[in-house]
Design a protein around this motif. Sequence first.
Motif, PDB file in Angstrom:
ATOM      1  N   GLU A  44       0.812  -1.223   0.000  1.00 29.87           N
ATOM      2  CA  GLU A  44       0.000   0.000   0.000  1.00 29.87           C
ATOM      3  C   GLU A  44       0.849   1.279   0.000  1.00 29.87           C
ATOM      4  O   GLU A  44       0.448   2.284  -0.592  1.00 29.87           O
ATOM      5  CB  GLU A  44      -0.983  -0.002   1.162  1.00 29.87           C
ATOM      6  CG  GLU A  44      -0.336  -0.035   2.526  1.00 29.87           C
ATOM      7  CD  GLU A  44      -1.331  -0.295   3.643  1.00 29.87           C
ATOM      8  OE1 GLU A  44      -2.550  -0.152   3.434  1.00 29.87           O
ATOM      9  OE2 GLU A  44      -0.874  -0.643   4.743  1.00 29.87           O
ATOM     10  N   GLU A  60      -3.596   4.985  -1.468  1.00 30.77           N
ATOM     11  CA  GLU A  60      -3.462   3.711  -2.164  1.00 30.77           C
ATOM     12  C   GLU A  60      -4.699   3.488  -3.030  1.00 30.77           C
ATOM     13  O   GLU A  60      -5.750   4.065  -2.802  1.00 30.77           O
ATOM     14  CB  GLU A  60      -3.246   2.551  -1.193  1.00 30.77           C
ATOM     15  CG  GLU A  60      -4.464   2.145  -0.411  1.00 30.77           C
ATOM     16  CD  GLU A  60      -4.608   2.895   0.902  1.00 30.77           C
ATOM     17  OE1 GLU A  60      -5.616   2.638   1.568  1.00 30.77           O
ATOM     18  OE2 GLU A  60      -3.765   3.723   1.264  1.00 30.77           O
ATOM     19  N   THR A  61      -4.533   2.671  -4.042  1.00 33.48           N
ATOM     20  CA  THR A  61      -5.612   2.295  -4.946  1.00 33.48           C
ATOM     21  C   THR A  61      -5.386   0.857  -5.360  1.00 33.48           C
ATOM     22  O   THR A  61      -4.333   0.282  -5.071  1.00 33.48           O
ATOM     23  CB  THR A  61      -5.678   3.249  -6.158  1.00 33.48           C
ATOM     24  OG1 THR A  61      -6.875   2.997  -6.894  1.00 33.48           O
ATOM     25  CG2 THR A  61      -4.460   3.116  -7.055  1.00 33.48           C
ATOM     26  N   ASP A  62      -6.351   0.252  -6.011  1.00 35.50           N
ATOM     27  CA  ASP A  62      -6.253  -1.162  -6.351  1.00 35.50           C
ATOM     28  C   ASP A  62      -5.337  -1.452  -7.538  1.00 35.50           C
ATOM     29  O   ASP A  62      -4.509  -2.340  -7.499  1.00 35.50           O
ATOM     30  CB  ASP A  62      -7.638  -1.771  -6.579  1.00 35.50           C
ATOM     31  CG  ASP A  62      -8.483  -1.001  -7.587  1.00 35.50           C
ATOM     32  OD1 ASP A  62      -8.030   0.044  -8.107  1.00 35.50           O
ATOM     33  OD2 ASP A  62      -9.623  -1.438  -7.839  1.00 35.50           O
ATOM     34  N   CYS A  81      -2.154  -3.587  -6.140  1.00 37.74           N
ATOM     35  CA  CYS A  81      -1.854  -3.496  -4.715  1.00 37.74           C
ATOM     36  C   CYS A  81      -2.458  -4.681  -3.967  1.00 37.74           C
ATOM     37  O   CYS A  81      -3.685  -4.794  -3.856  1.00 37.74           O
ATOM     38  CB  CYS A  81      -2.391  -2.179  -4.156  1.00 37.74           C
ATOM     39  SG  CYS A  81      -1.950  -1.947  -2.416  1.00 37.74           S
ATOM     40  N   VAL A  84      -4.664  -3.672  -0.826  1.00 37.12           N
ATOM     41  CA  VAL A  84      -6.037  -3.256  -1.128  1.00 37.12           C
ATOM     42  C   VAL A  84      -6.896  -4.487  -1.393  1.00 37.12           C
ATOM     43  O   VAL A  84      -8.036  -4.578  -0.929  1.00 37.12           O
ATOM     44  CB  VAL A  84      -6.083  -2.261  -2.302  1.00 37.12           C
ATOM     45  CG1 VAL A  84      -7.510  -2.008  -2.768  1.00 37.12           C
ATOM     46  CG2 VAL A  84      -5.415  -0.941  -1.911  1.00 37.12           C
ATOM     47  N   SER A  87      -7.668  -6.075   1.916  1.00 37.09           N
ATOM     48  CA  SER A  87      -8.647  -5.260   2.656  1.00 37.09           C
ATOM     49  C   SER A  87     -10.042  -5.416   2.078  1.00 37.09           C
ATOM     50  O   SER A  87     -11.023  -5.504   2.813  1.00 37.09           O
ATOM     51  CB  SER A  87      -8.262  -3.783   2.633  1.00 37.09           C
ATOM     52  OG  SER A  87      -7.091  -3.582   3.366  1.00 37.09           O
ATOM     53  N   TYR A  88     -10.130  -5.450   0.745  1.00 33.45           N
ATOM     54  CA  TYR A  88     -11.433  -5.540   0.098  1.00 33.45           C
ATOM     55  C   TYR A  88     -12.159  -6.824   0.471  1.00 33.45           C
ATOM     56  O   TYR A  88     -13.372  -6.832   0.661  1.00 33.45           O
ATOM     57  CB  TYR A  88     -11.298  -5.425  -1.427  1.00 33.45           C
ATOM     58  CG  TYR A  88     -12.636  -5.357  -2.104  1.00 33.45           C
ATOM     59  CD1 TYR A  88     -13.339  -4.159  -2.153  1.00 33.45           C
ATOM     60  CD2 TYR A  88     -13.213  -6.485  -2.667  1.00 33.45           C
ATOM     61  CE1 TYR A  88     -14.582  -4.089  -2.750  1.00 33.45           C
ATOM     62  CE2 TYR A  88     -14.455  -6.417  -3.267  1.00 33.45           C
ATOM     63  CZ  TYR A  88     -15.134  -5.222  -3.294  1.00 33.45           C
ATOM     64  OH  TYR A  88     -16.374  -5.159  -3.886  1.00 33.45           O
TER      65      TYR A  88
END
Length: 150
Positions: A44, A60-62, A81, A84, A87-88
């Motif tokens: 991230e 941060e982004t995917d 990432c 991410v 986390s998703y």
Amino acid sequence: MAFRNLHPRLRIRPAEVRRLIHTLDGSALFAPPVGELSIVVLDEHRMAALHGRFLDDPTETDVITFEGDPHLGLAGEIFVCADVASSYVDGDRERFPAELCLYIVHGYLHLAGFDDTSPPLRRAMRAAEKRAMTALASAHAIPTASLTSI
């Protein structure tokens, strides 16, 4: 295809990522990107730095995709990432590999000519992602991936 895993805790086999791309290239579902494709997995912090540097958003982004130049033999670069993705799926180890794979697919589709900058284009992108993920699952080409503990 070049693959680099720069995430210190991600375990993924480069050969499985190459198989994913070869499966997409040979699927006849999309026109494959022309030229050398580069895929990099980041944590991230590195993703946020890349996002800030090139898109002026230091979060941060995917996935971030950079188009290449087919005349120079470069299809483009896909940065994903792993944090991410984790986390998703709320740390769900079973769903993590498919989520990470989806980010690679999303970048691949951008390089294959898909866009998601408007609602109709976004719907077309989501439909293409679904077709790609179905093809990858049928071919058993979703890479095994896991994040180790600190």
